[in-house]
Every structure is written in structure tokens, then in C-alpha cells.
Design a protein around this motif. Sequence first.
Motif, PDB file in Angstrom:
ATOM      1  N   LEU A   1       0.850  -1.193   0.000  1.00 24.56           N
ATOM      2  CA  LEU A   1       0.000   0.000   0.000  1.00 24.56           C
ATOM      3  C   LEU A   1       0.885   1.242   0.000  1.00 24.56           C
ATOM      4  O   LEU A   1       1.704   1.428   0.904  1.00 24.56           O
ATOM      5  N   HIS A   2       0.706   2.069  -1.009  1.00 24.13           N
ATOM      6  CA  HIS A   2       1.479   3.305  -1.119  1.00 24.13           C
ATOM      7  C   HIS A   2       0.663   4.466  -0.557  1.00 24.13           C
ATOM      8  O   HIS A   2      -0.422   4.772  -1.061  1.00 24.13           O
ATOM      9  N   PHE A   3       1.185   5.099   0.491  1.00 17.96           N
ATOM     10  CA  PHE A   3       0.563   6.272   1.076  1.00 17.96           C
ATOM     11  C   PHE A   3       1.160   7.497   0.392  1.00 17.96           C
ATOM     12  O   PHE A   3       2.344   7.785   0.538  1.00 17.96           O
ATOM     13  N   LYS A   4       0.354   8.199  -0.366  1.00 14.23           N
ATOM     14  CA  LYS A   4       0.871   9.293  -1.182  1.00 14.23           C
ATOM     15  C   LYS A   4       1.156  10.534  -0.341  1.00 14.23           C
ATOM     16  O   LYS A   4       0.343  10.910   0.501  1.00 14.23           O
ATOM     17  N   PRO A   5       2.277  11.173  -0.583  1.00 14.98           N
ATOM     18  CA  PRO A   5       2.522  12.466   0.060  1.00 14.98           C
ATOM     19  C   PRO A   5       1.609  13.522  -0.533  1.00 14.98           C
ATOM     20  O   PRO A   5       1.092  13.355  -1.651  1.00 14.98           O
ATOM     21  N   ALA A   6       1.406  14.605   0.190  1.00 19.86           N
ATOM     22  CA  ALA A   6       0.496  15.643  -0.277  1.00 19.86           C
ATOM     23  C   ALA A   6       0.960  16.236  -1.597  1.00 19.86           C
ATOM     24  O   ALA A   6       0.157  16.566  -2.457  1.00 19.86           O
ATOM     25  N   GLY A   7       2.257  16.364  -1.781  1.00 16.00           N
ATOM     26  CA  GLY A   7       2.767  16.926  -3.015  1.00 16.00           C
ATOM     27  C   GLY A   7       2.631  18.447  -3.056  1.00 16.00           C
ATOM     28  O   GLY A   7       2.119  19.083  -2.141  1.00 16.00           O
ATOM     29  N   TRP A   8       3.054  19.027  -4.164  1.00 19.57           N
ATOM     30  CA  TRP A   8       3.072  20.482  -4.281  1.00 19.57           C
ATOM     31  C   TRP A   8       1.682  21.081  -4.260  1.00 19.57           C
ATOM     32  O   TRP A   8       1.467  22.182  -3.764  1.00 19.57           O
ATOM     33  N   PHE A   9       0.715  20.378  -4.826  1.00 20.34           N
ATOM     34  CA  PHE A   9      -0.629  20.939  -4.912  1.00 20.34           C
ATOM     35  C   PHE A   9      -1.615  20.220  -3.987  1.00 20.34           C
ATOM     36  O   PHE A   9      -2.807  20.459  -4.045  1.00 20.34           O
ATOM     37  N   ASN A  10      -1.099  19.352  -3.136  1.00 16.75           N
ATOM     38  CA  ASN A  10      -1.903  18.707  -2.098  1.00 16.75           C
ATOM     39  C   ASN A  10      -3.118  17.964  -2.652  1.00 16.75           C
ATOM     40  O   ASN A  10      -4.108  17.799  -1.954  1.00 16.75           O
ATOM     41  N   LYS A  11      -3.047  17.514  -3.890  1.00 15.16           N
ATOM     42  CA  LYS A  11      -4.201  16.870  -4.494  1.00 15.16           C
ATOM     43  C   LYS A  11      -4.317  15.395  -4.115  1.00 15.16           C
ATOM     44  O   LYS A  11      -5.327  14.771  -4.412  1.00 15.16           O
ATOM     45  N   GLU A  12      -3.278  14.829  -3.497  1.00 16.25           N
ATOM     46  CA  GLU A  12      -3.338  13.407  -3.161  1.00 16.25           C
ATOM     47  C   GLU A  12      -3.144  13.176  -1.668  1.00 16.25           C
ATOM     48  O   GLU A  12      -2.773  12.086  -1.254  1.00 16.25           O
ATOM     49  N   LEU A  13      -3.411  14.200  -0.878  1.00 20.82           N
ATOM     50  CA  LEU A  13      -3.278  14.077   0.566  1.00 20.82           C
ATOM     51  C   LEU A  13      -4.181  12.971   1.087  1.00 20.82           C
ATOM     52  O   LEU A  13      -5.371  12.921   0.749  1.00 20.82           O
ATOM     53  N   HIS A  14      -3.616  12.077   1.893  1.00 18.09           N
ATOM     54  CA  HIS A  14      -4.310  10.959   2.545  1.00 18.09           C
ATOM     55  C   HIS A  14      -4.592   9.782   1.614  1.00 18.09           C
ATOM     56  O   HIS A  14      -5.076   8.751   2.069  1.00 18.09           O
ATOM     57  N   VAL A  15      -4.317   9.900   0.320  1.00 17.10           N
ATOM     58  CA  VAL A  15      -4.643   8.823  -0.614  1.00 17.10           C
ATOM     59  C   VAL A  15      -3.716   7.628  -0.391  1.00 17.10           C
ATOM     60  O   VAL A  15      -2.515   7.775  -0.194  1.00 17.10           O
ATOM     61  N   VAL A  16      -4.299   6.433  -0.426  1.00 17.59           N
ATOM     62  CA  VAL A  16      -3.533   5.197  -0.294  1.00 17.59           C
ATOM     63  C   VAL A  16      -4.041   4.213  -1.340  1.00 17.59           C
ATOM     64  O   VAL A  16      -5.250   4.127  -1.586  1.00 17.59           O
ATOM     65  N   GLU A  17      -3.132   3.499  -1.994  1.00 16.43           N
ATOM     66  CA  GLU A  17      -3.549   2.519  -2.996  1.00 16.43           C
ATOM     67  C   GLU A  17      -2.445   1.497  -3.233  1.00 16.43           C
ATOM     68  O   GLU A  17      -1.270   1.740  -2.952  1.00 16.43           O
ATOM     69  N   GLY A  18      -2.847   0.334  -3.709  1.00 13.47           N
ATOM     70  CA  GLY A  18      -1.876  -0.719  -3.953  1.00 13.47           C
ATOM     71  C   GLY A  18      -2.532  -1.957  -4.541  1.00 13.47           C
ATOM     72  O   GLY A  18      -3.738  -1.980  -4.794  1.00 13.47           O
ATOM     73  N   PHE A  19      -1.731  -2.995  -4.741  1.00 11.12           N
ATOM     74  CA  PHE A  19      -2.199  -4.231  -5.359  1.00 11.12           C
ATOM     75  C   PHE A  19      -1.904  -5.429  -4.476  1.00 11.12           C
ATOM     76  O   PHE A  19      -0.863  -5.479  -3.811  1.00 11.12           O
ATOM     77  N   VAL A  20      -2.806  -6.392  -4.505  1.00 10.87           N
ATOM     78  CA  VAL A  20      -2.528  -7.708  -3.942  1.00 10.87           C
ATOM     79  C   VAL A  20      -1.821  -8.515  -5.013  1.00 10.87           C
ATOM     80  O   VAL A  20      -2.344  -8.690  -6.121  1.00 10.87           O
ATOM     81  N   THR A  21      -0.622  -9.001  -4.698  1.00  7.65           N
ATOM     82  CA  THR A  21       0.149  -9.782  -5.663  1.00  7.65           C
ATOM     83  C   THR A  21       0.549 -11.111  -5.051  1.00  7.65           C
ATOM     84  O   THR A  21       0.674 -11.242  -3.827  1.00  7.65           O
ATOM     85  N   ASP A  22       0.768 -12.106  -5.908  1.00  9.14           N
ATOM     86  CA  ASP A  22       1.230 -13.406  -5.426  1.00  9.14           C
ATOM     87  C   ASP A  22       2.740 -13.508  -5.584  1.00  9.14           C
ATOM     88  O   ASP A  22       3.414 -12.537  -5.951  1.00  9.14           O
ATOM     89  N   SER A  23       3.281 -14.681  -5.329  1.00 10.23           N
ATOM     90  CA  SER A  23       4.737 -14.871  -5.370  1.00 10.23           C
ATOM     91  C   SER A  23       5.308 -14.691  -6.771  1.00 10.23           C
ATOM     92  O   SER A  23       6.509 -14.465  -6.934  1.00 10.23           O
TER      93      SER A  23
END
Length: 461
Positions: free
Chosen positions: A220-242
Motif C-alpha cells: 500500500l502506497h501512502f501518497k505524500p500531499a505533493g506540491w498541490f496537495n491533491k493526493e493528501l491521505h490517498v492510499v492505494e496498492g495491489f494484492v500480488t502473489d509470489s
Amino acid sequence: MSASLPEKEEEEANGPLRTKLPAKASKNDCGIWSVLKNCVGKDLSKVTMPIQFNEPISFLQRAAEHMEYADLLGNVELAQNPVDRIQHVAAFAVSALASNWNRLGKPFNPVIGETYELRRNDYKLICEQVSHHPPVSAFQADSPSFDFHGWVYPKLKLWGKSVEIHPKGVMKLHMKKFNESYTWKNINCTVHGIIGGKMWIEHHGTMELHCVQTGLTLSLHFKPAGWFNKELHVVEGFVTDSKKTKHRYVYGKWTETLRSCDMEAYEDYMKANAHKLRLGEPASDTSKRSPIMSPIPGKKIFAKFNSLSLGKSFSTSVDPNSGQDGDLSPGNDEEPPKLDGEIPEIPNSVTLWEVRARPDYSAEFYHFTLFAMSLNQVLPDMSSICPTDSRLRPDIRKMEEGDLDKAAEEKGIIEEKQRKFLKTNNQADYKPVWFDKVGDDWICNGKYWIDSNKPHIAHLF
């Protein structure tokens, strides 16, 4: 914003839970920069802070807040598919961060040997401060369906206009029904705006959950707010196997909700919304994207997770009276960002977790959740708990009653007792009572719940 509620109101083992603290938070007119300006680059765990910057709770009790959404583990037990199980474990892990939003007070540092126990309807938990330098807090929660344990060593450093918090440690969850074990580490946190303005919090980095038995991983990638704060608090990722095959896409905000969808729905959404990848940035511009993972299965490229732009047409989830409406200008660290969008819901998504609404009066009580409000309440029979329990700390008790002067006095007495104890006792020879060091891990020895003669440590309160 909708909020999930437990099916039944939880109770402490020996009584109903309180919903407010004894007194409202005192107004703090002391600027934090006046205290921290000489601490740039230092480990703040070794810096004595004025009590005005505390919240009336021990760090052991903050560690116990990992259990606020313990009911989510029931979804893990009900899931028959291992992919479903790991995403429900992820919901539990992310939910532990939700109470951090707007919580800008510093918890009281536990003294070595301090403990905290929590008994709820479906589990019991014990925490112990097992080390002073470095300050390590260990905990274990047990129930008929799971064992959950971990340890936390929070490192705080001041850099310029922000404080970085690196909560070193490991979380381990064992689900008994499936004999599956999951591990993950806490995510980093930054507190902005300590020089004037209003302070605000963001989590950032990657939380990787792994199941040994199934070989599944959820990054799960927790996105930094960035310069324009458009992704503040956003988290996303993938379930992957071996084999690195992607099975589910998990997304949301750590302050609000976590959802998941299958890869077909995710790819259809990406095709239909490619023009919305980032507000203010062309979809073809990958120069500023961080190397995390390709959104297209099978592609051996690196690109930033960018499918969930915050659309301006979506309503805000922030209380308009909270004051969280600062400037969005690039590089501004002195005002909290304006949250003007929500995560769009991908068709056929399932909701894994939704935050429970805090009471309307939460801001008057240190922005505590209802769960946090209950952690230090006086029990009907305080003699039933260990003499080293955080509830028995007079400094925390006085602070939650609104007497800051007495709280500061009691805090000084406790700290002096600890200094004397450590002066005459080598910490290297100190052995925690309820936890044992096993390699790099701290394991509960199981004695706490069966030992009726719990010892008192002389240097404590």
C-alpha cells in the motif's frame, strides 16, 4: 461521509465506556517553535516538552488504539479466499491510522516498566514499556480467533518547518482458523506547520503486508500531499502473489475509507479515465512520478499509482468548522491543505473499512475518538489492574481533569523517580516483566493474565 458502526456497543470488561473526558482541553498559548527551534536534527524523544503540548494519554494507550477497529478481524475470519483475507487485514492495518488525523498532542512518554491492559468484549490486550533508551513499547492482543502483537520505537526529528515521525517496529497478526500469519511495519508520519500557521498531519511511504503461508503481498502506497496537495491521505496498492501477478486493487484514504476491486474493473476504469490521471498534469507526463509499480499487469515498467485523482466536483469530507482550509500554494508548509475532493469509487468495488464518525465535540477533547476517550477512564475497581498501569499515572489523570499545573508537577516527580532508578540500575540488566526479547522481536510470555500477584516497580508512580 458515511461511517460504519459496530453491531454492538463495546464495553470495558467491568463497565460501560465513557464518551467524554472529565474536562475540556486547555487552551495552549505557547508556540511550539519557541521550544523546538534549538532542536533541529535532534531526536525529539530525548527532548523534554512542556506539558501544554501533551494529550492526556500514555503512548502505551496510543499503541492500544491499534485495536479501535478490531471488529474488522471478524471479516478476515469469515473470508474463504486468501486474497480476500489479506485485503481485510490491510483494512485493519490502515484503520489504526485514522485516529491520528488532527491529533496533534504528544502522548506522555511511558516510564520503563509501565503497563496498560485493555479488556473488551472480544479480546484482551497488554502493553509494556520494555526499554527506556531506545523507548520501546511492546503489546499483545489475544482473542479466540486471533493473536496480534507488535512493538513500536517512535523516532521523532525536527527538520525545518516539520517534525518527522518514524515509528520503527513490526506488527504481526496470526489468524487461528486458517493458521495464517501476516506481518507489516508502521508507516511514517510528518507533522507540518510547526512554525506559525496551523499544524497538520500526513502519512507517507509504503506499507507492505505479507502472508507467509499463502505467499501473498499487499503493498500500500501512502501518497505524500505533493506540491498541490491533491493526493493528501490517498492510499492505494495491489494484492500480488509470489509470481508478482496482481489479483486485486485496493484504494482509498487512511482518514476515510478503504475499498477494493478486481483487476478487470480497475483496468476498465483506467481506460475510461486516463485523461483524469492527475489534476494539472498531462497524462503523458511521467517525469514526476515516483517508482512504485506499473498499473498494467505484465508491464515491466515503473509508474506512479495515479488512477485516483481527486475531482473538483466531489464534495469534501472535512468539517467546514475545523479550520483545515489553508493555502494550496506550492511549498506552503505553514497552513494545512484544503481538501476539496474525494476518491471516486470504481464500479464493482467492495468497501473494506469506513471510519466511524467522531463526536461533534471531539475538538474540545484533544480531537479524541470515542475509543480514545475511554482508554484512561477510572474503572470501578482500580485494584484489579496492575499497579504499573497507565491509568494510575497521576500526571495524566490531572491533565485530563484540566489541572495542568498539578499535572506538570506530577510529571516531574515521575521523571525524577525514573532517573534515580536508571542511575542505580543498569538498563542492560533490566528485564521486562511480561515480555521477552526473542531476536529482534518482543514476545509476551503469557504470565500477565494468570499471575494474580502483579509486582509494583519502585520507580513508578
